[in-house]
Design an enzyme around this catalytic site. Sequence first.
Site, PDB file in Angstrom:
ATOM      1  N   ASN A   9      62.353 110.801 -13.885  1.00 51.93           N
ATOM      2  CA  ASN A   9      60.973 110.323 -14.046  1.00 51.93           C
ATOM      3  C   ASN A   9      60.213 110.776 -12.798  1.00 51.93           C
ATOM      4  O   ASN A   9      60.423 110.230 -11.727  1.00 51.93           O
ATOM      5  CB  ASN A   9      60.982 108.789 -14.178  1.00 51.93           C
ATOM      6  CG  ASN A   9      59.580 108.201 -14.171  1.00 51.93           C
ATOM      7  OD1 ASN A   9      58.586 108.928 -14.255  1.00 51.93           O
ATOM      8  ND2 ASN A   9      59.491 106.886 -14.064  1.00 51.93           N
ATOM      9  N   TRP A  10      59.381 111.781 -12.994  1.00 53.65           N
ATOM     10  CA  TRP A  10      58.664 112.338 -11.830  1.00 53.65           C
ATOM     11  C   TRP A  10      57.527 111.439 -11.354  1.00 53.65           C
ATOM     12  O   TRP A  10      56.942 111.689 -10.319  1.00 53.65           O
ATOM     13  CB  TRP A  10      58.098 113.718 -12.167  1.00 53.65           C
ATOM     14  CG  TRP A  10      59.110 114.826 -12.096  1.00 53.65           C
ATOM     15  CD1 TRP A  10      60.420 114.727 -11.732  1.00 53.65           C
ATOM     16  CD2 TRP A  10      58.877 116.208 -12.379  1.00 53.65           C
ATOM     17  NE1 TRP A  10      61.020 115.964 -11.773  1.00 53.65           N
ATOM     18  CE2 TRP A  10      60.094 116.885 -12.169  1.00 53.65           C
ATOM     19  CE3 TRP A  10      57.760 116.945 -12.792  1.00 53.65           C
ATOM     20  CZ2 TRP A  10      60.220 118.270 -12.352  1.00 53.65           C
ATOM     21  CZ3 TRP A  10      57.885 118.323 -12.987  1.00 53.65           C
ATOM     22  CH2 TRP A  10      59.110 118.969 -12.756  1.00 53.65           C
ATOM     23  N   LYS A  11      57.176 110.446 -12.175  1.00 51.53           N
ATOM     24  CA  LYS A  11      56.031 109.583 -11.854  1.00 51.53           C
ATOM     25  C   LYS A  11      54.800 110.476 -11.592  1.00 51.53           C
ATOM     26  O   LYS A  11      54.648 111.487 -12.267  1.00 51.53           O
ATOM     27  CB  LYS A  11      56.376 108.662 -10.688  1.00 51.53           C
ATOM     28  CG  LYS A  11      57.691 107.900 -10.964  1.00 51.53           C
ATOM     29  CD  LYS A  11      57.967 106.775 -10.036  1.00 51.53           C
ATOM     30  CE  LYS A  11      59.271 106.085 -10.448  1.00 51.53           C
ATOM     31  NZ  LYS A  11      59.594 104.931  -9.637  1.00 51.53           N
ATOM     32  N   HIS A  94      57.592 101.128 -18.392  1.00 56.81           N
ATOM     33  CA  HIS A  94      58.065 101.196 -17.002  1.00 56.81           C
ATOM     34  C   HIS A  94      57.427 100.059 -16.200  1.00 56.81           C
ATOM     35  O   HIS A  94      56.263  99.705 -16.437  1.00 56.81           O
ATOM     36  CB  HIS A  94      57.710 102.552 -16.393  1.00 56.81           C
ATOM     37  CG  HIS A  94      58.412 102.777 -15.090  1.00 56.81           C
ATOM     38  ND1 HIS A  94      57.961 102.243 -13.901  1.00 56.81           N
ATOM     39  CD2 HIS A  94      59.552 103.441 -14.794  1.00 56.81           C
ATOM     40  CE1 HIS A  94      58.800 102.583 -12.933  1.00 56.81           C
ATOM     41  NE2 HIS A  94      59.769 103.310 -13.447  1.00 56.81           N
ATOM     42  N   GLU A  96      56.151  99.984 -13.388  1.00 54.50           N
ATOM     43  CA  GLU A  96      54.890 100.337 -12.716  1.00 54.50           C
ATOM     44  C   GLU A  96      53.710 100.252 -13.681  1.00 54.50           C
ATOM     45  O   GLU A  96      52.600  99.895 -13.287  1.00 54.50           O
ATOM     46  CB  GLU A  96      55.020 101.732 -12.082  1.00 54.50           C
ATOM     47  CG  GLU A  96      55.913 101.683 -10.847  1.00 54.50           C
ATOM     48  CD  GLU A  96      56.670 102.962 -10.551  1.00 54.50           C
ATOM     49  OE1 GLU A  96      56.326 104.026 -11.103  1.00 54.50           O
ATOM     50  OE2 GLU A  96      57.630 102.887  -9.755  1.00 54.50           O
ATOM     51  N   GLU A 166      66.186  98.681 -15.004  1.00 52.21           N
ATOM     52  CA  GLU A 166      65.661  99.047 -13.693  1.00 52.21           C
ATOM     53  C   GLU A 166      65.241  97.777 -12.941  1.00 52.21           C
ATOM     54  O   GLU A 166      64.124  97.278 -13.143  1.00 52.21           O
ATOM     55  CB  GLU A 166      64.444  99.964 -13.846  1.00 52.21           C
ATOM     56  CG  GLU A 166      64.754 101.290 -14.500  1.00 52.21           C
ATOM     57  CD  GLU A 166      63.791 102.392 -14.051  1.00 52.21           C
ATOM     58  OE1 GLU A 166      64.274 103.487 -13.787  1.00 52.21           O
ATOM     59  OE2 GLU A 166      62.578 102.141 -13.952  1.00 52.21           O
ATOM     60  N   GLY A 172      62.581 102.770  -5.722  1.00 52.51           N
ATOM     61  CA  GLY A 172      61.916 103.421  -4.590  1.00 52.51           C
ATOM     62  C   GLY A 172      62.150 102.725  -3.255  1.00 52.51           C
ATOM     63  O   GLY A 172      61.478 103.016  -2.273  1.00 52.51           O
ATOM     64  N   SER A 212      66.857 103.817  -7.251  1.00 49.81           N
ATOM     65  CA  SER A 212      67.483 104.482  -6.104  1.00 49.81           C
ATOM     66  C   SER A 212      68.818 105.149  -6.453  1.00 49.81           C
ATOM     67  O   SER A 212      69.771 105.112  -5.672  1.00 49.81           O
ATOM     68  CB  SER A 212      67.648 103.501  -4.940  1.00 49.81           C
ATOM     69  OG  SER A 212      66.373 103.007  -4.531  1.00 49.81           O
ATOM     70  N   GLY A 234      62.740 109.243  -7.421  1.00 45.80           N
ATOM     71  CA  GLY A 234      62.634 110.131  -6.258  1.00 45.80           C
ATOM     72  C   GLY A 234      63.616 111.294  -6.234  1.00 45.80           C
ATOM     73  O   GLY A 234      63.239 112.431  -5.941  1.00 45.80           O
TER      74      GLY A 234
HETATM   75  P1  13P Z   1      63.709 105.639  -7.808  1.00 48.18           P
HETATM   76  O1  13P Z   1      64.897 106.425  -8.295  1.00 48.18           O
HETATM   77  O2  13P Z   1      62.760 106.440  -6.964  1.00 48.18           O
HETATM   78  O3  13P Z   1      64.120 104.341  -7.186  1.00 48.18           O
HETATM   79  O4  13P Z   1      62.841 105.253  -9.114  1.00 48.18           O
HETATM   80  C1  13P Z   1      63.471 104.664 -10.193  1.00 48.18           C
HETATM   81  C2  13P Z   1      62.528 104.631 -11.335  1.00 48.18           C
HETATM   82  O5  13P Z   1      61.574 103.884 -11.337  1.00 48.18           O
HETATM   83  C3  13P Z   1      62.768 105.568 -12.447  1.00 48.18           C
HETATM   84  O6  13P Z   1      61.965 105.263 -13.535  1.00 48.18           O
END
Ligand code: 13P
Length: 259
Positions: A9-11, A94, A96, A166, A172, A212, A234
């Site tokens: 997931n590149w966000k 998600h 976020e 998650e 993150g 993470s 990430g």
């Molecule tokens: P990280 O791997 O950066 O912690 O993010 C996880 C995430 O939110 C994947 O959707």
Amino acid sequence: MRNKVIAGNWKMNHSPIDTRNFFGKFNDLVKENNHEIILCVPYIDVAAALESTENTNIKIGTQNLNHEVAGALTGDVSVKMLEDIGIKYSVIGHSERRQYHNETDDFVNLKIKAAFDHDIVPILCVGETLYERELGIAKEKIIIQIRKDLEGLPANFARKIIIAYEPIWAIGTGKTASKEDANEACKLIREEIRKMYGNDVAEEVRVLYGGSVKPTNAQELFGMSDIDGGLVGGASLEPDSFAQIANFDKFSMNIGEMI
Ligand code: 13P
């Protein structure tokens, strides 16, 4: 045996040029890989990503969709538009988006159904906050999300869904859930699916861990009984680190070199 899913997931990262550069390197690094590799990219990168991964074993997904087919919804992208250009996966719900865009379980539920109606497999995200974990209500939170998000979804669709556990406190932050805790949560999700849909569907559904995930912890996490792969933020941004995660079962000896 459930096929493992390694999803990135590149966000809100990478431009179309970055996207072409990424796949210019990444495709080769995973060409022998037999897992289901998916990159969920920003809308603006979708065309470049689809073009760069043509005739490869890499699938492209989005990070959201609007459940309506068309309409006066400024700034949104519809499920039908994604279907028309060949998108087969999308992250839905998600944390976020739930946090910063006020996405409720009712909305998530509509999006999941719309995705399946348009031949898109949802990667549904669920998980608890640190506050909920400390209060001791993490399990309840996860069960409520699963129940509400999948409400009314027929079994023929439910069996194809990908669910990512998650824990929000691990996203993150560099903090990863222990492999035992992550496995327990993924198992809880599978048991809830079993109650809702029976054994066959529960054994088919892929449940991922996200938060993470790195080259150094992928192997131990993905080796657990109920963790069918990962949703990686990430560490999916660089071809080398994401390839090491996707190839987690091929590099058992060189953890030190991978850091
Ligand atoms: P990280 O791997 O950066 O912690 O993010 C996880 C995430 O939110 C994947 O959707």
